[in-house]
Design an enzyme around this catalytic site. Structure first.
Site, PDB file in Angstrom:
ATOM      1  CG  ASP A  50      37.043 -14.946  35.429  1.00  0.00           C
ATOM      2  OD1 ASP A  50      37.195 -13.801  35.894  1.00  0.00           O
ATOM      3  OD2 ASP A  50      37.273 -15.982  36.084  1.00  0.00           O
ATOM      4  CD  GLU A 101      37.571 -13.103  41.462  1.00  0.00           C
ATOM      5  OE1 GLU A 101      37.553 -12.911  42.689  1.00  0.00           O
ATOM      6  OE2 GLU A 101      36.692 -13.772  40.860  1.00  0.00           O
TER       7      GLU A 101
END
Length: 414
Positions: free
Chosen positions: A85, A180
């Site tokens: 991400d 994350e």
């Protein structure tokens, strides 16, 4: 540019929008993260990785590269992890990366209208990259080097090992995680499936950075219950909730703010304020490397609310504090070979190791507390989370060499 080149991979990966979102309450927080997960799943199978697994529900990708050393000696399985991400602070949609060849030390105009400029006047470290090729944005999005540089570097390492059986190595584990950036990257990480004894996240910045300390982290939220009264008749009656948010903030140490802190210095960071006279909310992140100072900061945060409740009435300010993650150094100290081996590999490659305490957190911090010691390695990316983000082509290729060097180190007698 060859198909197994780290830059070719990186430029493909950044085109895929994988921005996470901490407001959805789902895992993964955005379904578009699956787009990159599916691609990596297929690529890992295509290059011959083993035990390739795609968690279709929670968006994790796992793979193995079995040992090709047959001497009967027991070697630990070593893992490498990066997150898919990108930050929710700046859009990662329609990233248009370009390479500035042989950077000459002058301003780089990013946007078509000339208003967004990557300048050494604002980012002096650009001068360290004169002569290098820099990958930059078009000034409308972030780049995504955090952490698609790490993803590309791990994938290049894997392809190198799998395409050349003459490179001897022990068991290697690979994982790519979602979310994350919103602190949820390890929420559904399957340690048993991953199967490594030790690991490295590849999620740092400057070449040579080796991070095995990070912030202790908490989230602090206040809700202020005000009293709305017509301003023409408000004397001694109105309690302006929005103003009390700022009064609360004024009770926190002025210079314990990310604008004024560096290295191991902690802070209170006001991330959001919403509301009006009747009700208002404010959100903070609270950080410190030192666990005692971290506890003191949380107590001070609660004490500020208590002070205002004594001043304006009980229940005026409601406070919530939630711990997010802790300093990984306590879990790394018993396994300093992870640090020592990485430093030796860098030194042997002519790279100066940089002990760099993380002013944030990584998946590795959470995994270390779950029983997987996991320091963090550099990627060659800079200015994360914004449109001024860039990456060095030469540094990214050297990071691949670092990963291969670590693989070699753990393939030898341990």
């Amino acid at each position: 540019m060859e198909k197994n080149d780290v830059i070719e991979k990186f430029l493909r990966y950044v085109k895929i929008d994988t921005q996470s979102d901490d407001t959805t309450g789902t895992s993964p927080s955005t379904m578009k993260q699956h787009d990159l997960a599916k691609l990596l799943f297929e690529e890992l199978k295509a290059i011959g990785a083993s035990d390739v697994y795609y968690d279709e529900e929670h968006c994790y990708v796992y793979a193995s590269i079995p040992s090709n050393i047959e001497d009967g000696k027991d070697r630990p399985a070593i893992g490498f992890i990066s997150h898919m991400d990108t930050s929710d602070e700046v859009s990662g949609k329609d990233v248009k990366a370009r390479i500035v060849e042989s950077y000459d030390g002058t301003d780089i105009v990013l946007s078509q209208d000339g208003k967004v400029v990557l300048s050494p006047a604002d980012f002096p470290e650009l001068k360290n990259h004169i002569g290098e090729d820099l990958i930059v944005t078009d000034g409308t999005t972030l780049l995504g080097a955090d952490d698609k540089a790490g993803v590309a570097e791990i994938m290049t390492m894997a392809q190198t090992l799998l395409s050349d059986p003459e490179i001897k190595h022990g068991d290697i584990r690979i994982a790519f995680t979602p979310d994350e950036e919103i602190g949820a990257g390890t929420a559904f990480f399957d340690l048993e499936k991953f199967g490594a004894k030790y690991a490295y996240t590849v999620d740092g910045g400057k070449l040579g950075e080796l991070e095995y300390e990070n912030f202790n982290a908490a989230e602090g939220n206040i809700t202020v219950n005000g009293r709305s009264v017509h301003p023409g008749d408000a004397k001694n009656k109105m309690i302006n909730a929005a103003l009390l948010c700022y009064e609360f903030h004024s009770l926190l140490p002025v210079f314990q703010n990310p604008m004024y802190t560096e290295k191991r210095e902690g802070f209170f960071h006001l991330t959001e304020v919403n509301g009006g006279t009747e009700k208002a909310t404010a959100s903070y992140i609270i950080r410190d490397h030192d666990d005692k100072l971290f506890e003191e900061k949380k107590k001070l945060f609660a004490a500020a609310a208590e002070f205002l409740n004594k001043k304006y009435g009980e229940g005026t300010v409601e406070v919530e504090i939630h711990d997010q993650y802790y300093n990984m150094i306590e879990k790394i100290r018993p396994h300093m070979h992870l640090v020592d081996n990485a430093k030796k590999v860098m030194t042997d490659l002519g790279i100066t190791p940089i002990d760099s305490p993380i002013r944030g957190g990584t998946d590795g911090a959470a995994l270390s507390y779950k029983g997987l010691p996991c320091p963090n390695l550099c990627t060659g990316g800079y200015n994360y989370h914004g449109k001024y983000e860039y990456a060095s082509v030469q540094e990214m290729r050297k990071v691949v060499d670092i990963l291969l060097g670590i693989v070699d180190a753990y393939g030898k007698d341990f």
